[in-house]
Design a protein around this motif. Structure first.
Motif: not given
Length: 963
Positions: A693-722
């Protein structure tokens, strides 16, 4: 006598004022607390007003109170002064100004009315705020009295978050003009970014930051008021959104961005404010970074007051964190006052790193960029920088400051200089300045310790690595209720696995063909390690039969893992895609004809083809699917059917499983029925199997998650920290257990109230047992930190010094060993590279040059004949002085990637990745994962020489065209 007459005149005037401003005052007065302070009113009058309050609310009660005062003939002389004092005491300063006949200017009054109406208009959205947090910040900003805060919290406890929020909003609008901007800041400080944007009516720019405009002129205010008045009459939210961008009134607090810390945050920050090196250890979501911003601000202000320069570097270990810390924290709060800049491998800045350091007060960068520049300085390069240029160094996720890590390389330099400074002081010479160190972590872990003593040593080692005066933490008794409810959901063991049996049968045939005897069961992590080692050894020995078989076995092992965690069809698609791509590469003709297929490759392709139909048949039988998926499905449906608004993260081990699980959810109508909207989040590092995933793609997914367009994230350990991820009310770790740090980080994602943390694991897999070990280690860690904090100061400092001296000595021995190897003195021509796949000779070491002391390139004409270039969208990213446009691969075998094609200052440079080659030195063959592991010194890339050659070359071509 005169005083009595003045008092009587004032009382009469106040009655007149109360009558004139009756309609305004009844909306501004807080009746209930005010009555307790009005001693001039008779008890029976107070009782009538209280009854009115209970029956009809505050406005009706306030109207009655005004009537009682105006028409009362028995009020004690001087009552008007008592009324004004009482209004100011209970926080009704706005009402007090009206009673004093000092109302705001008409334009200011109209602007304030518009703010009140806006709050009323958006109340249904605003009541979803975290009431307790916002209340605390409003109190700190002077918007609420202590009694207001107690009443709001009590109502929140009795009637829930929304009830408390309604009371909070009612109380806010009774403040004097200027309250709106303070309220916006309280919302910003408590991470309610969406509410702030909605109240401001600010669309996001390309960087995701809201545009800030300041009050410009009375005309602008008038225009806003007229437009807002017309829009509010329509009571349409959509119309209002077109008007709010004009609203930039009473903004001084928004501009100054005062940082309000909670008591526990101030407590852990205190030693750092006294210029001591410390580690701050606070749970995820408790505001570590906000504390660091506050310390940074205080540090720079103190340096300024002392007439000394201040410069802060904030180090992170992931590229996305650079942008996150800039936008959400350091830039947001400090860029109005200080110059703040961010630098990472993805930056597009066209000036050198030393220039960025020189021109800015606060620099946020990846640790590797700083380390590269420190190395340059050590080697005498003018483009390098020194630690002494900084006065404060913030290290995010500082638990990574351990052997082999880039944080530790930086801190070893620090410790060596600190030791040298002690020598300089003894020699009565001036020491070299060193920055103050501030480490941030949610969990330092125990480093695999099996005993309490080892756990304490690990904590001391981390403190020593960061030269910490102490480690500051906080146990939250009040936060324990917010700790996610934890459960382990065990899936039944698979009774039959015919799909997996077919794959194991194929693997056995490959073992026999290559004469391989595995020491462990296929489908396990141990098998993966064994087969990787076999592939490396075969590459060194140029045993193509074993090497190719080992590579195929690795893919089948991955497919077994997939069939045990995701669908059999996903595992089949993975294998089918791998074989199709391999076959396509082997059979696609190029200008020199078809690439030859070896007997071993033909055997492997045929083996899969012969079993393909059987695998397809079995993957269509749901009774043979693993039970983990069914257990996961049950848990997701439970979360969404028992919660009003569910939002969660599912952690899984591989990128492939993250993508496959997302697809499984999207294809299942049961999830759609309960409102599940899923997306995956994976890392940005390049891999051959899955496009990152590019940084822009990650950012887009996270923004949609914050906005409520997405309510379930399936993530690798990239989302565990920081990464800054919106609060979740459920976290699921799916067949995944690593260490206690990852467990704490993942669990910390469930920060919402009434959140749950679930481990889904197959019975007998050992996953649940490893989780129990992590829980035990977490308790060991907490005890170890507490013990270290209570250590006698002399004992603590002695232990820290021992660890630091040991680290310095180990570094010296390491450098000495490198020099003793003698390879550094050997010319690069002593080594040669061959393709890891087909063993064809690639180049001599003397053909390799280094760009930026980092990238190894070969720009010789003969090398350009040996590779082909393929497009790779995931590599198309612009870096500091170069960009990567594609991958280069071996022309002989067509399979092995060799590296990337890099455009450096308009020159195409094939950049080699050493992991893709076998390195020959003398009679020995070795494989390396990083160039830094190979102790050969390559010459720097001579840009002028290559540019001159290209200019001459193009000049000859132009002459030929002219002729």
């Amino acid at each position: 006598m005169l005083a009595r007459r003045v008092a009587c005149d004032q009382d009469a005037e106040t009655r007149h004022i109360l009558d004139c401003f009756r309609d305004r005052l009844k909306r501004l007065v807080q009746v209930e607390p005010l009555l307790d302070l009005l001693h001039f009113l008779e008890p029976d009058r107070k009782d009538r007003i209280k009854a009115k309050f209970r029956e009809e609310g505050n406005i009706s009660a306030a109207a009655l109170l005004i009537d009682e005062i105006i028409h009362s003939k028995n009020c004690a002389q001087g009552w008007s002064r008592e009324l004004i004092t009482a209004l100011e005491t209970v926080g009704c300063k706005h009402a007090a100004k009206y009673v004093l006949n000092s109302p705001p200017e008409p334009t200011e009054e109209a602007e304030n009315d518009s703010c009140v109406r806006l709050i009323d208009l958006l109340q249904l959205t605003l009541v979803n705020m975290k009431t307790a947090d916002v209340c605390a910040h409003c109190r700190a900003l002077g918007l609420l009295t202590l009694e207001d805060q107690e009443n709001i919290l009590k109502l929140t406890e009795n009637q829930g978050n929304i009830g408390g929020a309604r009371l909070l909003l009612k109380r806010l609008v009774k403040n004097e003009a200027g309250w709106f901007s303070k309220f916006l800041q309280a919302l910003e400080d408590t991470e309610h970014r969406e509410l702030v944007r909605e109240l401001r009516g600010e669309p996001c720019n390309e960087d995701g930051e809201a545009h800030v405009q300041h009050k410009s002129s009375p005309a602008t205010d008038k225009e806003f008021h007229q437009a807002a008045t017309g829009s509010l009459r329509k009571t349409g939210k959509q119309q209002w959104s077109n008007i709010i961008p004009l609203f930039r009134l009473d903004t001084p607090l928004l501009v100054s961005r005062d940082i309000v810390l909670r008591d526990y945050q101030m407590e852990v920050a205190r030693p750092a404010l006294e210029e001591k090196n410390i580690i701050i250890c606070l749970p995820t979501g408790s505001g570590k970074t906000r504390v660091a911003v506050y310390i940074t601000k205080e540090h720079l202000e103190r340096r300024k007051q002392m007439g000394q320069p201040g410069k802060v570097v904030v180090l992170v270990n992931k590229v996305p964190l650079v942008e996150q810390h800039y936008k959400a924290e350091f830039g947001r709060f400090l860029k109005h006052q200080y110059s703040v800049e961010r630098v990472s491998g993805a930056s597009q800045l066209k000036i050198s790193f030393p220039q960025i350091i020189e021109q800015n007060d606060i620099i946020i960068c990846t640790a590797q960029i700083l380390e590269n520049s420190l190395v340059k300085a050590k080697n005498g390069d003018e483009d390098g920088i020194k630690l002494s240029q900084f006065t404060l160094m913030v290290i995010d996720e500082c638990h990574h400051t351990k052997k082999g890590g880039v944080y530790n390389h930086i801190m070893i330099r620090y410790l060596k200089q600190k030791h040298q400074n002690q020598v300089l002081k003894k020699q009565e010479k001036s020491p070299v300045a060193l920055p103050q160190i501030l480490g941030l972590t949610a969990s330092p872990g125990v480093g695999g310790a099996m005993s309490q003593q080892r756990a304490e040593e690990h904590i001391l080692q981390i403190c020593a690595n960061l030269d910490a005066f102490t480690i500051k933490t906080k146990t939250f008794e009040e936060e324990e209720a917010k700790t996610p409810y934890k459960r382990i959901a065990r899936a039944e063991e698979r009774k039959e696995d015919p799909f997996g049996d077919v794959i194991k049968k194929i693997m056995d045939e490959i073992h026999e063909h290559a004469d391989l005897k595995p020491l462990c069961e296929p489908g396990t992590q141990n098998y993966e390690q064994w087969v990787v080692q076999k592939e490396q050894n075969a590459a060194k020995e140029e045993n193509q039969k074993v090497r190719v078989c080992a590579e195929h076995l690795r893919q089948y092992n991955e497919a077994l893992h997939q069939s045990n965690t995701i669908r059999m069809s996903d595992a089949f698609r993975f294998l089918n895609k791998y074989h199709n791509e391999e076959l396509k590469t082997k059979s696609s003709p190029d200008e020199e004809g078809t690439v030859t297929i070896t007997d071993t490759e033909r055997f492997l392709f045929t083996l899969f083809k012969d079993n393909k139909e059987k695998l397809q048949e079995l993957m269509g039988k749901p009774q043979y699917e693993n039970n983990n998926l069914a257990q996961l499905k049950t848990n997701i449906l439970k979360e969404f059917s028992t919660r009003e608004r569910a939002r969660g993260i599912i952690f899984t081990r591989t990128r492939l499983s993250a993508i496959a699980l997302c697809q499984w959810i999207q294809e299942n109508p049961k999830f759609d029925e309960v409102g599940v909207s899923a997306s995956y989040l994976i890392g940005g590092g390049d891999q051959s199997v899955v496009k990152p995933m590019t940084a822009a793609e990650q950012k887009d997914v996270l923004n949609k998650f914050r906005d409520g367009q997405i309510n379930v994230l399936i993530a690798t350990t990239v989302a565990e920290e920081g990464l800054d991820i919106a609060e979740c009310n459920f976290v699921i770790r799916y067949c995944l257990v690593t260490n206690e740090i990852a467990m704490i980080q993942a669990r910390g994602r469930g920060r919402a109230e009434d959140s749950s943390y679930t481990l889904v694991a197959e019975a007998g897999s050992g996953v649940a047992e490893r989780e129990s070990v992590n829980e035990y280690r977490e308790k060991m860690m907490s005890k170890a930190i507490a013990k270290v904090c209570k250590m006698n100061r002399a004992d603590y400092e002695k232990k820290i010094r021992e660890f630091q001296m040991q680290a310095i000595m180990e570094e010296k021995v390491k450098i000495k060993k490198k020099l003793q190897k003698g390879m550094m003195k050997e010319p690069p021509s002593k080594i040669s590279l061959s393709c890891r796949q087909c063993s064809v000779f690639v180049c001599s070491g003397e053909d390799i040059e280094k760009i930026e002391n980092m990238h190894h390139v070969n720009v010789t004409p003969q090398f350009s004949e040996l590779f082909i270039v393929r497009e790779n969208a995931s590599l198309q990213q612009r870096l500091l002085d170069y960009e990567t446009n594609g991958v280069i691969a071996c022309k002989n075998c067509g399979l092995q990637q060799w590296g990337s094609m890099m455009l450096y200052k308009s020159i195409e440079c094939p950049c080699l990745h050493i992991k893709n080659f076998v390195v020959t030195y003398g009679s020995k063959k070795k494989t390396f994962s990083k160039w830094s592991e190979l102790p050969i010194k390559f010459p720097a890339f001579d840009y002028t020489q290559h540019a001159d050659f290209l200019v001459e070359d193009s000049g000859e071509e132009e002459d030929m065209e002219t002729d």
